[in-house]
Enzyme design. Structure first.
Site, PDB file in Angstrom:
ATOM      1  N   GLY A  72       0.927  -1.138  -0.024  1.00 36.57           N
ATOM      2  CA  GLY A  72       0.062   0.102  -0.159  1.00 36.57           C
ATOM      3  C   GLY A  72       0.925   1.396   0.021  1.00 36.57           C
ATOM      4  N   CYS A  93       6.337  -5.278   0.266  1.00 34.59           N
ATOM      5  CA  CYS A  93       6.119  -3.781  -0.265  1.00 34.59           C
ATOM      6  C   CYS A  93       6.169  -2.858   0.808  1.00 34.59           C
ATOM      7  CB  CYS A  93       5.199  -3.692  -1.441  1.00 34.59           C
ATOM      8  SG  CYS A  93       5.579  -2.836  -2.886  1.00 34.59           S
ATOM      9  N   HIS A 134       4.638  -8.693  -4.741  1.00 31.88           N
ATOM     10  CA  HIS A 134       3.417  -9.162  -3.943  1.00 31.88           C
ATOM     11  C   HIS A 134       3.170 -10.510  -4.289  1.00 31.88           C
ATOM     12  CE1 HIS A 134       1.896  -4.668  -3.053  1.00 31.88           C
ATOM     13  NE2 HIS A 134       2.786  -4.461  -4.161  1.00 31.88           N
ATOM     14  N   GLU A 186       0.558 -11.830  -3.078  1.00 32.59           N
ATOM     15  CA  GLU A 186      -0.858 -12.074  -2.899  1.00 32.59           C
ATOM     16  C   GLU A 186      -1.551 -11.856  -4.035  1.00 32.59           C
ATOM     17  OE1 GLU A 186       1.036  -9.642  -2.044  1.00 32.59           O
ATOM     18  OE2 GLU A 186      -0.265  -7.791  -2.140  1.00 32.59           O
TER      19      GLU A 186
END
Ligand code: GLN
Length: 186
Positions: A47, A79, A170, A172
């Site tokens: 984010g 991140c 990332h 995910e």
């Protein structure tokens, strides 16, 4: 096993989906009282690290989470989450949790190349895993007991220190669940 996902901002829902696919219970950390629920590990999602750092302090969650990490709670940080763990952020005074001795550079790949996909090897995982970068930071160097676990073009993209696993990409967002499984083993 229950994993707590920091759910203040950013890509937390995607981590929850991976955990569900792996059959792991998860809870969301949205406010200080959520920190009282017992859990076995924390995920700090991607984010905007500055926003997340500010919200953690404003909501009175920062000190407790920092203590949990320092006391050995397993953490997977992706991140922006990784930036929260770094002891040094280039060009910035101070740090957030600062629990991994390493220096990171935010938005290290420039605007044009900010987001890209590749594949690579991560220590502890057999075969290659997909690596998706979104305005990713770079781990400039690791110090002390921290170890680099993966590199892309000579740049460190994953690091581990004891209970803490941090990646600049990332996992995910991809179907491959190896990185989350590595974390769950911790
Ligand atoms: N650029 C963001 C930051 O500096 C990190 C990007 C991300 O988490 N995808 O916090």
């Amino acid at each position: 096993m229950t994993v707590a996902v920091l759910a203040l901002q950013g890509a937390f829902a995607e981590h929850e989906n991976v955990l569900k696919r792996l059959g792991v219970d998860c809870i969301e950390l949205r406010q200080a009282k959520d920190l009282e629920t017992p859990y076995d590990g924390i995920i700090l999602p991607g984010g905007e690290s500055t926003v997340q750092g500010k919200l953690l302090k404003e909501l009175g969650m920062f000190d407790t989470i920092k203590e949990q990490i320092e006391n050995g709670m397993p953490v997977l940080a992706t991140c922006a989450g990784l930036i929260l763990l770094a002891s040094e952020v280039e060009g910035q005074e101070g740090c957030h949790f600062g629990t991994i001795p390493m220096c990171v550079r935010r938005n290290a790949y420039g605007r044009q190349l900010g987001s890209f996909r590749t594949k690579g090897q991560v220590d502890g995982i057999d075969g290659e895993v997909p690596l998706t970068f979104i305005r990713a930071p770079r781990i400039v160097e690791v110090h002390g007991d921290a170890r680099a676990l993966a590199k892309v073009d000579g740049r460190i993209v994953a690091a581990r220190q004891g209970n803490q696993l941090g990646v600049t990409f990332h996992p995910e967002l991809d179907d491959d669940t190896h990185l989350h499984e590595l974390f769950l083993q911790m």
